[in-house]
Motif scaffolding. Sequence first.
Motif, PDB file in Angstrom:
ATOM      1  N   GLY A  15     -24.037  55.729  -0.322  1.00 19.79           N
ATOM      2  CA  GLY A  15     -24.343  56.318   0.971  1.00 19.79           C
ATOM      3  C   GLY A  15     -25.471  55.611   1.706  1.00 19.79           C
ATOM      4  O   GLY A  15     -25.684  55.848   2.903  1.00 19.79           O
ATOM      5  N   SER A  17     -27.876  52.024   2.793  1.00 24.36           N
ATOM      6  CA  SER A  17     -27.625  50.832   3.604  1.00 24.36           C
ATOM      7  C   SER A  17     -28.422  49.647   3.088  1.00 24.36           C
ATOM      8  O   SER A  17     -29.482  49.811   2.478  1.00 24.36           O
ATOM      9  CB  SER A  17     -28.032  51.090   5.059  1.00 24.36           C
ATOM     10  N   VAL A  63     -13.918  47.515   4.150  1.00 27.16           N
ATOM     11  CA  VAL A  63     -15.269  47.686   4.696  1.00 27.16           C
ATOM     12  C   VAL A  63     -15.266  48.027   6.182  1.00 27.16           C
ATOM     13  O   VAL A  63     -16.330  48.262   6.763  1.00 27.16           O
ATOM     14  CB  VAL A  63     -16.125  46.415   4.476  1.00 27.16           C
ATOM     15  N   ARG A  66     -17.737  50.345   8.218  1.00 27.18           N
ATOM     16  CA  ARG A  66     -18.982  50.529   7.452  1.00 27.18           C
ATOM     17  C   ARG A  66     -19.886  49.294   7.520  1.00 27.18           C
ATOM     18  O   ARG A  66     -21.108  49.428   7.472  1.00 27.18           O
ATOM     19  CB  ARG A  66     -18.669  50.827   5.993  1.00 27.18           C
ATOM     20  N   PHE A  67     -19.290  48.106   7.598  1.00 23.70           N
ATOM     21  CA  PHE A  67     -20.044  46.858   7.624  1.00 23.70           C
ATOM     22  C   PHE A  67     -19.969  46.241   9.016  1.00 23.70           C
ATOM     23  O   PHE A  67     -18.962  46.365   9.720  1.00 23.70           O
ATOM     24  CB  PHE A  67     -19.470  45.860   6.623  1.00 23.70           C
ATOM     25  N   MET A  82     -24.684  46.616   6.060  1.00 27.75           N
ATOM     26  CA  MET A  82     -23.795  47.405   5.212  1.00 27.75           C
ATOM     27  C   MET A  82     -24.276  48.851   5.185  1.00 27.75           C
ATOM     28  O   MET A  82     -25.386  49.122   4.709  1.00 27.75           O
ATOM     29  CB  MET A  82     -23.762  46.821   3.794  1.00 27.75           C
ATOM     30  N   ASP A  83     -23.485  49.733   5.714  1.00 27.93           N
ATOM     31  CA  ASP A  83     -23.811  51.162   5.753  1.00 27.93           C
ATOM     32  C   ASP A  83     -22.802  51.947   4.920  1.00 27.93           C
ATOM     33  O   ASP A  83     -21.717  51.449   4.603  1.00 27.93           O
ATOM     34  CB  ASP A  83     -23.807  51.658   7.205  1.00 27.93           C
ATOM     35  N   SER A  84     -23.166  53.183   4.607  1.00 24.77           N
ATOM     36  CA  SER A  84     -22.285  54.060   3.829  1.00 24.77           C
ATOM     37  C   SER A  84     -21.758  53.341   2.587  1.00 24.77           C
ATOM     38  O   SER A  84     -20.551  53.355   2.297  1.00 24.77           O
ATOM     39  CB  SER A  84     -21.120  54.543   4.697  1.00 24.77           C
ATOM     40  N   LEU A  85     -22.656  52.726   1.867  1.00 26.93           N
ATOM     41  CA  LEU A  85     -22.254  51.927   0.706  1.00 26.93           C
ATOM     42  C   LEU A  85     -21.637  52.806  -0.373  1.00 26.93           C
ATOM     43  O   LEU A  85     -22.031  53.959  -0.587  1.00 26.93           O
ATOM     44  CB  LEU A  85     -23.451  51.156   0.167  1.00 26.93           C
ATOM     45  N   LYS A  86     -20.662  52.225  -1.064  1.00 29.66           N
ATOM     46  CA  LYS A  86     -19.945  52.900  -2.133  1.00 29.66           C
ATOM     47  C   LYS A  86     -20.132  52.129  -3.441  1.00 29.66           C
ATOM     48  O   LYS A  86     -20.465  50.945  -3.428  1.00 29.66           O
ATOM     49  CB  LYS A  86     -18.456  52.972  -1.803  1.00 29.66           C
ATOM     50  N   ASP A  89     -18.611  48.750  -3.740  1.00 28.56           N
ATOM     51  CA  ASP A  89     -19.180  47.622  -2.998  1.00 28.56           C
ATOM     52  C   ASP A  89     -20.079  46.760  -3.881  1.00 28.56           C
ATOM     53  O   ASP A  89     -20.537  45.694  -3.450  1.00 28.56           O
ATOM     54  CB  ASP A  89     -19.986  48.117  -1.799  1.00 28.56           C
TER      55      ASP A  89
END
Length: 123
Positions: A15, A17, A63, A66-67, A82-86, A89
């Motif tokens: 979640g 960045s 991505v 999100r990216f 990079m946002d909302s990372l999982k 990733d």
Amino acid sequence: QVQLVESGGGSVQAGGSLRLSCAASGYSATYYCLGWFRQAPGKEREGVAAITSDGFAQYADSVKGRFTISYDNAKNTLYLQMDSLKDEDTAMYYCAATVVAVKCVPRSDFPLRGQGTQVTVSS
């Protein structure tokens, strides 16, 4: 001699960045296409994002949304926000570029590439 040097990797919770940077040097003309690809342990390389010299960007479906890829011509620096990372990733991220005309899409076979920066996402 062209050099691409990545920075900005690290560990982050799901979640969160990160912003990766890639400083390009040794080439005075314009890159035709720049991009990021990644490789997780035991997996094949995956093109993440690509951008043309005039700013047209494309993303892998994994991505998209999100990216964000961008390039600062004045600083000769490529970025990947990079946002909302999982968890998925998590990988080594590489900056790459080409000076010849190719299809500028997310890909992992650009002839010029950096040493990579590690991104680890934990939940």
